[in-house]
Design an enzyme around this catalytic site. Sequence first.
Site, mmCIF file in Angstrom:
data_model
loop_
_atom_site.group_PDB
_atom_site.id
_atom_site.type_symbol
_atom_site.label_atom_id
_atom_site.label_comp_id
_atom_site.label_asym_id
_atom_site.label_seq_id
_atom_site.Cartn_x
_atom_site.Cartn_y
_atom_site.Cartn_z
ATOM 1 N N CYS A 121 30.690 -6.600 32.822
ATOM 2 C CA CYS A 121 31.720 -6.695 33.014
ATOM 3 C C CYS A 121 32.263 -5.378 34.018
ATOM 4 O O CYS A 121 31.815 -4.471 33.636
ATOM 5 C CB CYS A 121 32.939 -6.638 32.007
ATOM 6 S SG CYS A 121 34.672 -6.417 32.248
ATOM 7 N N CYS A 167 38.987 -0.555 31.385
ATOM 8 C CA CYS A 167 39.824 -1.467 30.440
ATOM 9 C C CYS A 167 40.240 -0.961 29.154
ATOM 10 O O CYS A 167 41.121 -1.211 28.643
ATOM 11 C CB CYS A 167 39.570 -2.891 30.401
ATOM 12 S SG CYS A 167 38.901 -3.568 29.048
ATOM 13 N N CYS A 181 36.103 -12.227 30.388
ATOM 14 C CA CYS A 181 35.777 -10.923 29.583
ATOM 15 C C CYS A 181 34.301 -11.419 28.941
ATOM 16 O O CYS A 181 34.269 -12.261 28.272
ATOM 17 C CB CYS A 181 36.836 -10.884 28.837
ATOM 18 S SG CYS A 181 36.407 -9.644 27.285
ATOM 19 N N GLN A 238 40.010 -12.762 10.920
ATOM 20 C CA GLN A 238 38.765 -11.413 11.635
ATOM 21 C C GLN A 238 38.231 -12.143 12.907
ATOM 22 O O GLN A 238 38.293 -13.467 13.128
ATOM 23 C CB GLN A 238 37.714 -11.758 10.656
ATOM 24 C CG GLN A 238 37.847 -10.980 9.226
ATOM 25 C CD GLN A 238 37.672 -9.398 9.204
ATOM 26 O OE1 GLN A 238 37.159 -8.959 10.350
ATOM 27 N NE2 GLN A 238 38.086 -8.973 8.279
ATOM 28 N N TYR A 277 44.385 -5.128 -0.273
ATOM 29 C CA TYR A 277 44.462 -5.434 1.290
ATOM 30 C C TYR A 277 43.549 -6.834 1.720
ATOM 31 O O TYR A 277 42.699 -6.681 2.507
ATOM 32 C CB TYR A 277 43.803 -4.132 2.057
ATOM 33 C CG TYR A 277 44.235 -2.718 1.213
ATOM 34 C CD1 TYR A 277 45.156 -2.115 2.093
ATOM 35 C CD2 TYR A 277 43.440 -2.087 0.333
ATOM 36 C CE1 TYR A 277 45.649 -0.808 1.592
ATOM 37 C CE2 TYR A 277 43.776 -0.971 -0.244
ATOM 38 C CZ TYR A 277 45.126 -0.365 0.474
ATOM 39 O OH TYR A 277 45.630 0.901 -0.074
ATOM 40 N N GLU A 296 48.424 -8.069 -0.765
ATOM 41 C CA GLU A 296 48.560 -7.850 0.317
ATOM 42 C C GLU A 296 49.981 -7.588 0.934
ATOM 43 O O GLU A 296 51.035 -8.384 0.424
ATOM 44 C CB GLU A 296 47.894 -9.333 1.130
ATOM 45 C CG GLU A 296 48.589 -9.490 2.685
ATOM 46 C CD GLU A 296 48.025 -8.394 3.625
ATOM 47 O OE1 GLU A 296 46.838 -8.004 3.426
ATOM 48 O OE2 GLU A 296 48.772 -7.901 4.399
ATOM 49 N N ASP A 352 40.055 -3.235 1.214
ATOM 50 C CA ASP A 352 39.755 -3.591 2.532
ATOM 51 C C ASP A 352 40.825 -3.080 3.268
ATOM 52 O O ASP A 352 41.563 -3.594 4.064
ATOM 53 C CB ASP A 352 39.072 -4.936 2.817
ATOM 54 C CG ASP A 352 38.801 -5.303 4.440
ATOM 55 O OD1 ASP A 352 38.670 -4.185 5.182
ATOM 56 O OD2 ASP A 352 38.753 -6.239 4.653
ATOM 57 N N CYS A 386 37.104 -0.210 8.045
ATOM 58 C CA CYS A 386 36.909 -0.655 9.503
ATOM 59 C C CYS A 386 37.131 1.019 10.328
ATOM 60 O O CYS A 386 37.214 0.954 11.335
ATOM 61 C CB CYS A 386 38.050 -1.475 9.892
ATOM 62 S SG CYS A 386 39.675 -1.076 9.542
HETATM 63 N N1 SAH Z 1 40.639 -8.255 3.632
HETATM 64 C C1 SAH Z 1 41.202 -8.979 4.809
HETATM 65 C C2 SAH Z 1 42.124 -8.155 5.640
HETATM 66 C C3 SAH Z 1 41.614 -6.676 6.177
HETATM 67 S S1 SAH Z 1 42.808 -5.994 7.239
HETATM 68 C C4 SAH Z 1 40.260 -9.473 5.767
HETATM 69 O O1 SAH Z 1 38.725 -9.137 5.670
HETATM 70 O O2 SAH Z 1 40.060 -10.457 6.657
HETATM 71 C C5 SAH Z 1 43.784 -5.075 6.341
HETATM 72 C C6 SAH Z 1 44.935 -5.884 5.433
HETATM 73 O O3 SAH Z 1 45.788 -4.845 4.876
HETATM 74 C C7 SAH Z 1 45.875 -6.271 6.519
HETATM 75 O O4 SAH Z 1 46.193 -7.668 6.408
HETATM 76 C C8 SAH Z 1 47.228 -5.480 6.275
HETATM 77 O O5 SAH Z 1 48.408 -6.142 6.364
HETATM 78 C C9 SAH Z 1 47.130 -5.063 4.932
HETATM 79 N N2 SAH Z 1 47.853 -4.005 4.587
HETATM 80 C C10 SAH Z 1 48.127 -2.591 4.983
HETATM 81 N N3 SAH Z 1 48.827 -1.737 4.121
HETATM 82 C C11 SAH Z 1 48.908 -2.335 3.151
HETATM 83 C C12 SAH Z 1 49.354 -1.958 1.885
HETATM 84 N N4 SAH Z 1 49.888 -0.581 1.760
HETATM 85 N N5 SAH Z 1 49.296 -2.778 0.837
HETATM 86 C C13 SAH Z 1 48.739 -3.827 0.831
HETATM 87 N N6 SAH Z 1 48.191 -4.080 1.940
HETATM 88 C C14 SAH Z 1 48.307 -3.809 3.061
#
Ligand code: SAH
Length: 447
Positions: A69, A75, A156, A280, A309, A330, A375, A402
Amino acid sequence: MQRIVHGTCIDLSSEGKGVIKLQKDIVFVDGLFPGEEADIELLYQRAGVYFGKVKKLFKLSKDRIQPKCKICTSCGGCQYQQIDYKAQLVFKTNRVKNAIKRIGKVDAEVKPCIGAKNPYNYRNKIQVPFSKDRNGKVIYGFYKENSHIIMPVKECAIENKKAAPILWDIKLLLEKHKISTYNEDTGKGILRYVLIRTSLHFDELMVVLVTSTMNFPGQRNFIDELIKLHPEITTVVENVNSRHTNVILGEHEKVLYGKGYIQDKICDLTFNISASSFFQVNPEQVEVLYKTALNLLNDDKNQVVLDAYAGVGTIGLIASSKAKHVYSVELNKFASKNAVENAKRNNISNVTFACDDAGKYISSFDGELDVVIMDPPRKGSDEVFLDTLINKKVKNVIYVSCDPETLARDINYLSKYYKVTYIQPVDMFPMTCHVETVCLLTKVKNN
Ligand code: SAH
């Protein structure tokens, strides 16, 4: 300090910038890689660090390649596109190693980062702003790093290939039907962004038109023509965002064509994805990530698991076949609602969902948890959550992260009670400096 300095790149910052150490100062430089020597123009200073750009390169890394690119250097999306993919993986492994050692202060083996089979054109979600150039022609593309200047991009290198021809025809149809684009300064005009979602396992594709007002004039003809040109589009949604904000999606939505969502599969489960759902973005690598994480679960079907999460519930739902019961928490109410629907969609009944703050939820959780899968977003977890892991004597914690630096911070916080027994980086975002890490923490001491 003079404006031009000369130096050799010794490392990469966590944002993927080349690091140069001068006598007293540190300079971060875009598009400069370890071993490279360059004249650098200093641009500005922030938090004691200079930021600069390459004026003249004297020595090139042996891993340099021709990027696909042309605008990858400006970017801000692909920090590593100029570097061979194998070397990118080494950078990512090193980023995790450094964080674990420097911030985590633990001695643990970091395995080499697992690469993606297809490091290009992987993204299943493409979102681009639309505007007009000085001559009144419709343009779309990406914002120049740290600005709102659109750099037009026809293709892209990391997006699914189905997106580019659709975006191009949207531009032509906007011009033909005289549908205006939104002007951020005046707040006038209709089309703000276009978001495209593709599916890896189904022949389904969603176009979301983010507009400033509902029912824009000429809408019907515009959509009829777009679908005639691109029969691969299975649904079109209008999302109205009338606010003066950087957030792309607004709260109101209307399905203009098709069923309003697409489906995709991860590890044999099917998920419905609507315009605003979190999903994802690398659908091939997400299986690798989840399998790496869930391989750490033992085969004890009596175990009770918490998926914290949880997003739209994916990890917990996939883990449910290996558990007596999964609790899933969540914070985001839309994602949490999607998670409940996803359980129904896959006939899974041993998962309980809560829409709550993960720390608040776990600290008031009544009962034992054998395994906690966590996560969190980039900022990592918090002390309430981590203290509760310690107090509840949770034996195994599978941490999917991440952001290596906040992962390392949280590992350090737990390190008196937990030993890190496994660290595996997984590349979900080729061409960028981002890296996911799967970590297993095992309880070694009670408080
Ligand atoms: N495990 C999922 C999402 C990971 S992203 C996957 O693999 O797709 C992280 C996630 O944490 C998001 O959805 C976000 O909304 C959530 N999150 C952020 N702060 C949080 C909190 N204090 N308590 C619970 N969830 C939360």
